[in-house]
Design a protein around this motif. Structure first.
Motif, PDB file in Angstrom:
ATOM      1  N   LYS A  68      28.876  44.141  38.056  1.00  0.00           N
ATOM      2  CA  LYS A  68      30.074  44.972  37.989  1.00  0.00           C
ATOM      3  C   LYS A  68      31.263  44.143  37.519  1.00  0.00           C
ATOM      4  O   LYS A  68      31.359  42.951  37.807  1.00  0.00           O
ATOM      5  CB  LYS A  68      30.425  45.541  39.369  1.00  0.00           C
ATOM      6  CG  LYS A  68      29.409  46.501  39.931  1.00  0.00           C
ATOM      7  CD  LYS A  68      29.574  47.856  39.302  1.00  0.00           C
ATOM      8  CE  LYS A  68      28.630  48.860  39.942  1.00  0.00           C
ATOM      9  NZ  LYS A  68      29.093  50.211  39.827  1.00  0.00           N
ATOM     10  N   ALA A  69      32.189  44.791  36.842  1.00  0.00           N
ATOM     11  CA  ALA A  69      33.476  44.185  36.516  1.00  0.00           C
ATOM     12  C   ALA A  69      34.433  44.514  37.653  1.00  0.00           C
ATOM     13  O   ALA A  69      34.454  45.643  38.138  1.00  0.00           O
ATOM     14  CB  ALA A  69      34.010  44.752  35.199  1.00  0.00           C
ATOM     15  N   LEU A  70      35.214  43.538  38.110  1.00  0.00           N
ATOM     16  CA  LEU A  70      36.167  43.792  39.193  1.00  0.00           C
ATOM     17  C   LEU A  70      37.418  44.457  38.642  1.00  0.00           C
ATOM     18  O   LEU A  70      38.513  43.902  38.610  1.00  0.00           O
ATOM     19  CB  LEU A  70      36.524  42.491  39.917  1.00  0.00           C
ATOM     20  CG  LEU A  70      35.437  41.919  40.803  1.00  0.00           C
ATOM     21  CD1 LEU A  70      35.939  40.681  41.527  1.00  0.00           C
ATOM     22  CD2 LEU A  70      34.926  42.942  41.794  1.00  0.00           C
ATOM     23  N   GLN A  71      37.211  45.662  38.170  1.00  0.00           N
ATOM     24  CA  GLN A  71      38.270  46.507  37.637  1.00  0.00           C
ATOM     25  C   GLN A  71      37.741  47.927  37.589  1.00  0.00           C
ATOM     26  O   GLN A  71      36.574  48.161  37.858  1.00  0.00           O
ATOM     27  CB  GLN A  71      38.727  46.025  36.260  1.00  0.00           C
ATOM     28  CG  GLN A  71      37.605  45.916  35.237  1.00  0.00           C
ATOM     29  CD  GLN A  71      38.040  45.179  33.994  1.00  0.00           C
ATOM     30  OE1 GLN A  71      38.713  44.164  34.071  1.00  0.00           O
ATOM     31  NE2 GLN A  71      37.679  45.701  32.831  1.00  0.00           N
ATOM     32  N   THR A  72      38.608  48.881  37.261  1.00  0.00           N
ATOM     33  CA  THR A  72      38.193  50.285  37.271  1.00  0.00           C
ATOM     34  C   THR A  72      37.878  50.825  35.885  1.00  0.00           C
ATOM     35  O   THR A  72      37.678  52.023  35.723  1.00  0.00           O
ATOM     36  CB  THR A  72      39.273  51.157  37.936  1.00  0.00           C
ATOM     37  OG1 THR A  72      40.513  50.950  37.268  1.00  0.00           O
ATOM     38  CG2 THR A  72      39.409  50.819  39.418  1.00  0.00           C
ATOM     39  N   GLU A  73      37.807  49.945  34.898  1.00  0.00           N
ATOM     40  CA  GLU A  73      37.370  50.317  33.544  1.00  0.00           C
ATOM     41  C   GLU A  73      36.241  49.385  33.140  1.00  0.00           C
ATOM     42  O   GLU A  73      36.252  48.210  33.513  1.00  0.00           O
ATOM     43  CB  GLU A  73      38.521  50.199  32.540  1.00  0.00           C
ATOM     44  CG  GLU A  73      39.639  51.185  32.781  1.00  0.00           C
ATOM     45  CD  GLU A  73      40.728  51.089  31.722  1.00  0.00           C
ATOM     46  OE1 GLU A  73      40.518  50.411  30.697  1.00  0.00           O
ATOM     47  OE2 GLU A  73      41.787  51.678  31.931  1.00  0.00           O
ATOM     48  N   ALA A  74      35.299  49.902  32.380  1.00  0.00           N
ATOM     49  CA  ALA A  74      34.183  49.075  31.915  1.00  0.00           C
ATOM     50  C   ALA A  74      34.708  47.914  31.081  1.00  0.00           C
ATOM     51  O   ALA A  74      35.730  48.020  30.414  1.00  0.00           O
ATOM     52  CB  ALA A  74      33.209  49.916  31.102  1.00  0.00           C
ATOM     53  N   ALA A  75      33.987  46.804  31.138  1.00  0.00           N
ATOM     54  CA  ALA A  75      34.322  45.619  30.339  1.00  0.00           C
ATOM     55  C   ALA A  75      33.081  45.258  29.539  1.00  0.00           C
ATOM     56  O   ALA A  75      32.194  44.578  30.033  1.00  0.00           O
ATOM     57  CB  ALA A  75      34.756  44.471  31.231  1.00  0.00           C
ATOM     58  N   GLY A  76      32.997  45.790  28.325  1.00  0.00           N
ATOM     59  CA  GLY A  76      31.791  45.585  27.519  1.00  0.00           C
ATOM     60  C   GLY A  76      30.602  46.229  28.212  1.00  0.00           C
ATOM     61  O   GLY A  76      30.631  47.399  28.553  1.00  0.00           O
ATOM     62  N   ALA A  77      29.571  45.422  28.482  1.00  0.00           N
ATOM     63  CA  ALA A  77      28.358  45.942  29.123  1.00  0.00           C
ATOM     64  C   ALA A  77      28.486  46.034  30.646  1.00  0.00           C
ATOM     65  O   ALA A  77      27.593  46.555  31.308  1.00  0.00           O
ATOM     66  CB  ALA A  77      27.173  45.043  28.772  1.00  0.00           C
TER      67      ALA A  77
END
Length: 89
Positions: free
Chosen positions: A5-14
């Motif tokens: 998971k990315a520690l944000q609320t929008e996807a980061a690439g894959a």
């Protein structure tokens, strides 16, 4: 089964985003409590800068300090890896 998971609320690439977050802020501190039912752990992020009242020299250091806390709230062992990257302009 690995979960990334990315520690944000929008996807980061894959990397898929966290489902939600709660923010608490009071300068110079910010706390992010991430929420995601897919993860077997709780994740929080504390961010601050080295602000010292009445000390312009030491308060002007252009940096932020990040502290990630991962809490395992179940009886099963969990392995966690954290990767950090910041885009510079």
């Amino acid at each position: 089964m690995p979960i990334t998971k990315a520690l944000q609320t929008e996807a980061a690439g894959a990397f898929k985003p966290m489902q939600a977050l709660k923010f608490e802020g009071e300068y110079p501190f910010a706390k992010y409590n991430f929420e995601d039912k897919e993860l077997p752990v709780d994740v929080s992020l504390n961010v601050f800068n080295p602000f010292t009242p009445m000390d312009l020299k030491n308060s002007s250091i252009p940096c932020a300090i990040y502290q990630v806390t991962v809490t395992n709230n179940n009886a099963h062992s969990v392995t966690v890896d954290i990767l950090s990257s910041q885009k510079m302009h």
